[in-house]
Structure formats: structure tokens, C-alpha cells
Design an enzyme around this catalytic site. Structure first.
Site, PDB file in Angstrom:
ATOM      1  N   GLN A  69      -4.497  -4.728   7.480  1.00  0.00           N
ATOM      2  CA  GLN A  69      -5.607  -5.580   7.050  1.00  0.00           C
ATOM      3  C   GLN A  69      -5.676  -6.893   7.818  1.00  0.00           C
ATOM      4  OE1 GLN A  69      -7.974  -4.767   4.960  1.00  0.00           O
ATOM      5  NE2 GLN A  69      -7.120  -2.992   3.898  1.00  0.00           N
ATOM      6  N   HIS A 110       0.878  -1.177   0.000  1.00  0.00           N
ATOM      7  CA  HIS A 110       0.000   0.000   0.000  1.00  0.00           C
ATOM      8  C   HIS A 110       0.913   1.225   0.000  1.00  0.00           C
ATOM      9  CE1 HIS A 110      -2.713   2.964   1.933  1.00  0.00           C
ATOM     10  NE2 HIS A 110      -3.723   2.179   1.603  1.00  0.00           N
ATOM     11  N   CYS A 162      -4.909   2.599  -3.569  1.00  0.00           N
ATOM     12  CA  CYS A 162      -3.673   3.072  -2.934  1.00  0.00           C
ATOM     13  C   CYS A 162      -2.518   2.109  -3.157  1.00  0.00           C
ATOM     14  CB  CYS A 162      -3.854   3.336  -1.445  1.00  0.00           C
ATOM     15  SG  CYS A 162      -4.997   4.648  -1.101  1.00  0.00           S
ATOM     16  N   ASP A 218       3.324  -4.296   7.986  1.00  0.00           N
ATOM     17  CA  ASP A 218       2.097  -3.521   7.844  1.00  0.00           C
ATOM     18  C   ASP A 218       0.928  -4.489   8.047  1.00  0.00           C
ATOM     19  OD1 ASP A 218      -0.240  -2.394   6.906  1.00  0.00           O
ATOM     20  OD2 ASP A 218       0.616  -1.639   5.036  1.00  0.00           O
ATOM     21  N   LYS A 268     -10.122  -0.060  10.790  1.00  0.00           N
ATOM     22  CA  LYS A 268     -10.319  -1.258   9.965  1.00  0.00           C
ATOM     23  C   LYS A 268     -10.890  -2.407  10.792  1.00  0.00           C
ATOM     24  CE  LYS A 268      -7.193   0.043   6.520  1.00  0.00           C
ATOM     25  NZ  LYS A 268      -7.621   0.571   5.228  1.00  0.00           N
TER      26      LYS A 268
HETATM   27  C1  PLP Z   1      -2.444  -2.681   3.681  1.00  0.00           C
HETATM   28  C2  PLP Z   1      -2.684  -1.301   4.180  1.00  0.00           C
HETATM   29  N1  PLP Z   1      -1.676  -0.591   4.699  1.00  0.00           N
HETATM   30  C3  PLP Z   1      -1.839   0.649   5.166  1.00  0.00           C
HETATM   31  C4  PLP Z   1      -3.062   1.274   5.151  1.00  0.00           C
HETATM   32  C5  PLP Z   1      -3.178   2.665   5.670  1.00  0.00           C
HETATM   33  O1  PLP Z   1      -3.946   2.729   6.820  1.00  0.00           O
HETATM   34  P1  PLP Z   1      -4.428   4.098   7.411  1.00  0.00           P
HETATM   35  O2  PLP Z   1      -5.071   4.837   6.282  1.00  0.00           O
HETATM   36  O3  PLP Z   1      -5.381   3.729   8.480  1.00  0.00           O
HETATM   37  O4  PLP Z   1      -3.227   4.821   7.938  1.00  0.00           O
HETATM   38  C6  PLP Z   1      -4.153   0.571   4.625  1.00  0.00           C
HETATM   39  C7  PLP Z   1      -5.502   1.157   4.561  1.00  0.00           C
HETATM   40  O5  PLP Z   1      -5.904   1.954   3.799  1.00  0.00           O
HETATM   41  C8  PLP Z   1      -3.954  -0.735   4.131  1.00  0.00           C
HETATM   42  O6  PLP Z   1      -4.970  -1.423   3.592  1.00  0.00           O
END
Ligand code: PLP
Lengths: 142, 406
Positions: B202, B121, B364, B199, B225
Site C-alpha cells: 500500500q 494483511h 483480508c 510489506d 495497486k
Molecule cells: C497491505 C497489503 N499486503 C498485501 C497485499 C496483497 O497483495 P497482492 O494481492 O497484490 O499479492 C495487499 C493487497 O491486497 C495489501 O493491501
């Protein structure tokens, strides 16, 4: 207002069988445009000779609204002077925002209800923004 | 797991779109909140709210209790050794940036390598690219196999044997419906003395995640999430690492002693990394969300979401010209697909008219989707409150969209 009114038959036809779609040989000007929200990506190629647009074509992968808008636009701008194109682009953006398309060619006015769908305005306007940008970008970067 | 009883606890399910029941399949972007989280947050505002760690008065004590009890919930959820290893952030993105700015700036030097994967992401991609450019480090990517069915683990092992300084990878990507073999990857990295960052945006709250078992060094996740509020998330780090890291933001709460004319002395983790007034209300809500998820059972939630994703992908494959990214068998609740001749933005718009919330776009993960040959795709993502009937509705609406647009 439902989706059938947004995707009128005319628009669907233009998006299913886009006009002026495909690469152009010997383009003089070109630019890419993209809409990060939904992933529309289009590339526009122009032939500008003696201050007017003799040809305009597009390629890319875009939603129905963007494709139809690009299709209508490329048809409409051929043969116009660069100044007339800029005016048209301005008027189109005005119509996309407010719904009032007075003075625009009737064919383009099929998009006059786009302002009722704020998330789709960007889709309709993207080809025109890309067109303005292409007019500033000579192929070969001179 | 009793889905009707779970659904009764989610007020958003009462919403209608054009008189259709709302079907929410955008859980990978953010999840909906159960009644008890909503009520916990309003009760907190009514009778427990004040700033934390600052007052000797009753409300400040209550607020501090709620805030610190949320920290214990998060520590318990991921099996941290000690709650001081849990740092509250705004979310996953801020947690990555925190590590990039503190651990990263201290350890990553010119000529070093940072190893990422092709399925990151933007949150776990752009911060490292920025740091690498700034200090003159290199980024390498573990490639995906054809169609994103998995990481190329052979190449991962080769790249890890070249001893990058850091290996940052996504546990469960938000696009491909797979789970990376985190434990194996961390073992390979640890054998080479490489620091690992996972990370887990998810995965935490969607399945059991045990940092001791996996063996990573850092982990990031987001409350929104997992049925908690937006505005809060956490960084977990091994205490030995956190102890060597400089602060992230400077200001109140993170300092032990401050002077006019001498450098300040900072507190230890977690306070050192939590400058300023933190997301207090959000912590109270997140703590309640975690209690809720653990009562339902994380394994139940995972198998329910993956079962719906598998059912959906089997039935989607029957639609002509529909292409699903990732492995045949889904390990998470996520199904990302493209449809020949129908653009994702039109699909999402058409679906919304019928009450169905889908995600359209690049999710993203622009470099990944570009590599998969699809700058824009659609995504359906399932969570504990989704049902088989909603899968039926998804399929029916997509079939309708195909005949409308093609
Ligand atoms: C795999 C992954 N990493 C990072 C993020 C970023 O999370 P956040 O927007 O809560 O900081 C997301 C969500 O959008 C995600 O799906």
C-alpha cells in the site's frame, strides 16, 4: 430492477426487527456460519426433541438480507420434523438459485428475487446452510 | 497536481452505473489504469512481444529490453542499489511466499521466533504462520493500541529485544489509514541483528519509499495497486541476503548448467528466483505506470490521497453511529468505518446502485478486524484521480443509506 425491489419493505422490517434473535438457553444443537466475502457471521441454536425442531434462534452480525432470511427461517421451521426442515432447506436453496419457490411457504417467497443479485445469494442461503450444519452438531459434541 | 488533467487520462471514469458517474473508492484493493499504460501494453503486444532472454531475434530483444527496463524503473522507484536486487513475482503475496520458502526455510528453526504485527494483511500473516507450524517456530505479534491508532511501540521494542529471527511488518496497512514508523522499527531490529521484511503493497507508488533510508532487508509490492497491471509485483532484497538464498521455483531461466546425473548449477539473482516465462507484458505495463507516477510526483499523490481521506473522515464522524478505525489524522488514503445498525455488505450494495464503489468485509485482515470488534466494515480508499466532489457524494450516499436501513 433496483435495490428497492431487493430490499422490499417486508425484508427491511425483518432485518430491522429480527424475530427469534438472541441467545437460547439449553440448546441441544448449534453451529456458526460465516460468509467470508462480506463478513456475515451468524450463530444458530436449536432445540431438537423427538426428531423435530421445537425452537430455533440466532445471534450474530449480518447484512439485511441474511438477517431477514434467518428471521424468516427460524419462524418457519419451528415445530417441523428434521426431515421436513431438510426438504425446506433444499427448496429454499433452489429458489435462491433459480427464482422458483413453488411449494415454499408464502412468507419465505419474499426472497424469490434474490437470484437476480448473484452476489447476494450467499447472504440469503447462509442461515439455511448453518441450520443444516447445526442439525448435525449436538451441543457438547456428543 | 492538476486533477482534471489526470482524470482525463483514466478511461474508466467514462463508465456509468445506473446512469450515475462511476466513483471508484476501492483503490486499496486495486487501482485503475491510465491510458498510457493501456496503450503501452497494446503497443508491446503489437510490435515487441516474444519470450525474454531466449531469442537472438529482433522481437526477443525488444521484449527483453522492455522487461529489463521495467526492472530498472522498479529499482529506481524504491532506491535499490542495484537492479539485480529486484525480483519479479506475481505480486506481494508471492513475494512473501518466496522469502518464506527460501530465506525462511533456511534460517527459521524450531524454537525460533518470528515477529509480526496485529495489523497484517493475510498475505504477510498466513505464510509465516504456516512456516512456524511446520518447523516448530513461534509467532509473536506487536499489538495495536486501542482502536488501531498505531502499533504499541514500547512493546515492539521489548519484543525486538528478545531477538526474533525475523520481523515482518506492514508499512501502510490496508485498513487503518496510518503509516508505521518503518525507519525506527528497522533501526531497532538492526541493532539486534534481526532481519526485516516490509510489506509495502500500500505504500510503493503511493508515496516516496526509499529502502536505503528505511533500512529494511526485504520489501514486497504489487503493480496493480499503483496504476500497473495485475499479475506482477516485486520482491526487493539486499544483495548479500539474496546471494545466500536457495531458489524458489525450479525450471527454465533460473539455471546456469543442468545435467542428467549431477545437481544443476543455478544462476544468481534475479534469474535464480524467476523460473519459467515471467509476466512480460505486465512488466512493460508496470514500467510505464512507474514513469507516469514519477512524473505526477509521489509526494503530490500522497498528500492528495491523504487530504481526501482526512476530509472524508472529518465529515464521516458527523454521521451518528459511524465509527472510524485508526488514528484521527489519516496518513494514507484509506478510511475504514462501521455504521451502527447498517451492515457493510448492505452499504456497499446500496452505494453501487448509485455508482459508488466501496469495499465491504474484513479486508483480508480477519484477526485485526475481529480484535477491533467489527467482523465486517466498509472502506473508502482514495488515490490520485479522486476528488472532493467524490467525497461529497460518498457522504450523501452514506446518509441516505442510514435513513434507508436504520
Ligand atoms: C497491505 C497489503 N499486503 C498485501 C497485499 C496483497 O497483495 P497482492 O494481492 O497484490 O499479492 C495487499 C493487497 O491486497 C495489501 O493491501
Amino acid at each position: 430492477m433496483d435495490k428497492n425491489e431487493l430490499y422490499q419493505e417486508v425484508l427491511l422490517q425483518y432485518s430491522k426487527r429480527p424475530k427469534n434473535f438472541g441467545p437460547m438457553e439449553c440448546a441441544t444443537h448449534a453451529a456458526d456460519g460465516h460468509n467470508a466475502l462480506c463478513g456475515d457471521e451468524i450463530s444458530l441454536a436449536l432445540k431438537i426433541e423427538n426428531g423435530s425442531l421445537s425452537d430455533a434462534r440466532f445471534t450474530g452480525s449480518a447484512c439485511a438480507i441474511c438477517t431477514a432470511s434467518a428471521s424468516l427461517m427460524t419462524g418457519e421451521v419451528k415445530g417441523l420434523s428434521c426431515d421436513a426442515v431438510k426438504k425446506l432447506a433444499h427448496d429454499f436453496r433452489e429458489m435462491a438459485r433459480t427464482g422458483s419457490g413453488d411449494g415454499l411457504p408464502p412468507r419465505i417467497q419474499v426472497l424469490d428475487r434474490i437470484h437476480l443479485f448473484p452476489q447476494r445469494v450467499k447472504c440469503a442461503v447462509l442461515p439455511w446452510e448453518t441450520l443444516l450444519s447445526a442439525m448435525e452438531h449436538e451441543v457438547g459434541g456428543k | 497536481m492538476d486533477i482534471p488533467t489526470i482524470r482525463e487520462q483514466f478511461p474508466f471514469l467514462g463508465e456509468k452505473v445506473n446512469s450515475h458517474d462511476l466513483i471508484y473508492l476501492d483503490n486499496a484493493a486495486s487501482s485503475q489504469k491510465p491510458d498510457r499504460v493501456i496503450r503501452r501494453m497494446s503497443r508491446f503486444l503489437e510490435s515487441e512481444y516474444a519470450n525474454v532472454h531466449r531469442g537472438i531475434h529482433l522481437l526477443s530483444e525488444r521484449a527483453t529490453d522492455a522487461y529489463e527496463s521495467a526492472r530498472r524503473e522498479v529499482a529506481g522507484l524504491i532506491h535499490a542499489r542495484d537492479e539485480s536486487e529486484i525480483i519479479f513475482t506475481r505480486g506481494t503475496t508471492e513475494a512473501v511466499n518466496l522469502v518464506m520458502n527460501t530465506w525462511g526455510r533456511k534460517h527459521i528453526k524450531a524454537g525460533d521466533t518470528i515477529l509480526l504485527t496485529e495489523m497484517e494483511h493475510h498475505a504477510n500473516l498466513l505464510p509465516w504462520q504456516h512456516l512456524a507450524r511446520e518447523v516448530g517456530a513461534r509467532i509473536e505479534y506487536v499489538p495495536i493500541l486501542e482502536n488501531g491508532t498505531s502499533l504499541d511501540l514500547e512493546i515492539a521494542a521489548t519484543l525486538l529485544s528478545k531477538k526474533p529471527k525475523l520481523f515482518a511488518f506492514v508499512h501502510v496497512p490496508n485498513t487503518l489509514g496510518l503509516e508505521n514508523p518503518a525507519k525506527e522499527l528497522c533501526r531497532l531490529a538492526r541493532d539486534q541483528g534481526i532481519t526485516t521484511f516490509m510489506d509495502a503493497a500500500q505504500s510503493v507508488g503511493h508515496q516516496e519509499v526509499d529502502v536505503q533510508e528505511i533500512g529494511c532487508d526485504f520489501l514486497a509490492c504489487s503493480a496493480h495497486k499503483m496504476c500497473g497491471p495485475s499479475g506482477i509485483g516485486a520482491l526487493w532484497g539486499r544483495s548479500e541476503l539474496l546471494a545466500t538464498m536457495p531458489p524458489f521455483l525450479y525450471g527454465g531461466e533460473m539455471v546456469d548448467r543442468a545435467f542428467y546425473d549431477k545437481p544443476a548449477i543455478y544462476r544468481d539473482s534475479p534469474a535464480r528466483f524467476e523460473a519459467g516465462t515471467p509476466p512480460i507484458l505486465e512488466a512493460a505495463g508496470w514500467g510505464e505506470a512507474i514513469r507516469f507516477l514519477r512524473e505526477v510526483g509521489l509526494e503530490n499523490i500522497q498528500s492528495h490521497s491523504a487530504a481526501l481521506a482526512n476530509l472524508a473522515s472529518q465529515r464521516l464522524r458527523a454521521i451518528e453511529g459511524l465509527h472510524i478505525f485508526g488514528p484521527e489524522k489519516r496518513a494514507s488514503g484509506i478510511v475504514t468505518f462501521s455504521m451502527e445498525g447498517v451492515h457493510a455488505h448492505d452499504v456497499a450494495f446500496f452505494a453501487n446502485e448509485r455508482g459508488l464503489a466501496l469495499r465491504a468485509g474484513h479486508h483480508c485482515a480477519q484477526p485485526l478486524m475481529r480484535k477491533l470488534g467489527s467482523p465486517a466494515s466498509s472502506r473508502a480508499s482514495f488515490y490520485l484521480y479522486n476528488t472532493e466532489a467524490e467525497v461529497d457524494a460518498l457522504i450523501a450516499i452514506l446518509r441516505e443509506a442510514v435513513s434507508f436501513f436504520r
